[in-house]
Design an enzyme around this catalytic site. Structure first.
Site, PDB file in Angstrom:
ATOM      1  CG  ASP A  86      -0.241  -0.070   2.466  1.00  0.00           C
ATOM      2  OD1 ASP A  86       0.937   0.362   2.539  1.00  0.00           O
ATOM      3  OD2 ASP A  86      -0.928  -0.066   3.545  1.00  0.00           O
ATOM      4  CG  ASN A  94      -6.933  11.045  -0.588  1.00  0.00           C
ATOM      5  OD1 ASN A  94      -6.611  11.325  -1.781  1.00  0.00           O
ATOM      6  ND2 ASN A  94      -7.273  10.249  -0.016  1.00  0.00           N
ATOM      7  CG  ASP A 103      -9.001   9.467  -7.291  1.00  0.00           C
ATOM      8  OD1 ASP A 103      -9.003   8.748  -6.322  1.00  0.00           O
ATOM      9  OD2 ASP A 103     -10.017   9.987  -7.663  1.00  0.00           O
ATOM     10  CD  GLU A 129      -4.552   3.367   1.974  1.00  0.00           C
ATOM     11  OE1 GLU A 129      -4.090   3.588   3.261  1.00  0.00           O
ATOM     12  OE2 GLU A 129      -5.744   3.512   1.663  1.00  0.00           O
TER      13      GLU A 129
END
Length: 223
Positions: A86, A94, A103, A129
């Site tokens: 991840d 974010n 994204d 993620e």
């Protein structure tokens, strides 16, 4: 049926022919071209299996495919690896740059991981993620080297979103299974749990690294 190098599909129906005495004397054969219907069904099935953002398998389809592969492993033996990874501190991406940037990071990272796996293994988005990979017929050393290669590429990659330069790191956990370390009662969930625990170890030991486990509670880090 293949016509002019193009594969076509037909539905064939046989209707019996009877004479005046009621005896069957032949058939009427009807061909219906259903190529467009088959192609549409295949497209819909493909779309249903893919994560819309990253283009890798979604979790449901990944698990279905991995379970089928694991069943073959249990029947015939062999070796394969589950890799989980991840993005480190993804929430801060974010929070700082917005979800569009997040994204873009996930899309870029999935490409790094997907390209080396063509015609060998397969990758899915496990959630948020986090990604998961199944690679058959691979040794622990190969899996570890692949993980190192990808996590270094991710570390060196700069994602630019609306002028903002974003750099992230990633952590990897690997569990390899074969008939030496895993009994016939082992399940795919057992191996995924081990890979997830190895990923946790990578996080706990500073992130931006690869950890692996050969069997339950036996963690090592290659250096």
């Amino acid at each position: 049926m293949i016509q002019e190098n193009k594969e076509e599909y037909f539905h064939v129906r046989f209707s019996p022919i009877q004479n005046q005495q009621g005896f069957q004397v032949g058939f009427i054969v009807t061909f219906s071209n259903i190529t467009e219907r088959v192609i549409l069904q295949e497209k819909l099935q493909h779309l249903a299996s893919i994560d819309g953002l990253t283009g890798v398998l979604n979790r449901t389809f990944f698990m279905q495919k991995a379970k089928a592969q694991f069943l073959k492993f249990q029947q015939y033996g062999g070796q394969a690896c589950i890799i989980m990874f991840d993005v480190d501190r993804f929430k801060s991406v974010n929070d700082t740059f917005g979800h569009e940037a997040g994204d873009a990071v996930l899309t870029g990272i999935s490409k790094f991981a997907k390209d080396p796996l063509i015609n060998r293994g397969f990758i899915g988005r496990y959630g948020g993620e986090e990604f998961i990979i199944y690679i058959p017929d691979v040794s622990l050393v190969e899996a570890y080297e692949w993980g190192e290669q990808v996590h270094q590429k991710i570390e060196q990659k700069t994602v630019i979103v609306q002028g903002a330069k974003i750099n992230v790191t990633s952590s990897f956990g690997i569990s390899c299974f074969d008939d030496t370390y895993h009994s016939s009662s082992s399940t795919l969930k057992d191996v995924i749990r081990e890979a997830d625990e190895a990923l946790f170890e990578a996080k706990r030991n500073g992130r931006n690294r690869v950890h692996f486990v050969m069997h339950s509670s036996s963690y090592k880090k290659l250096t």
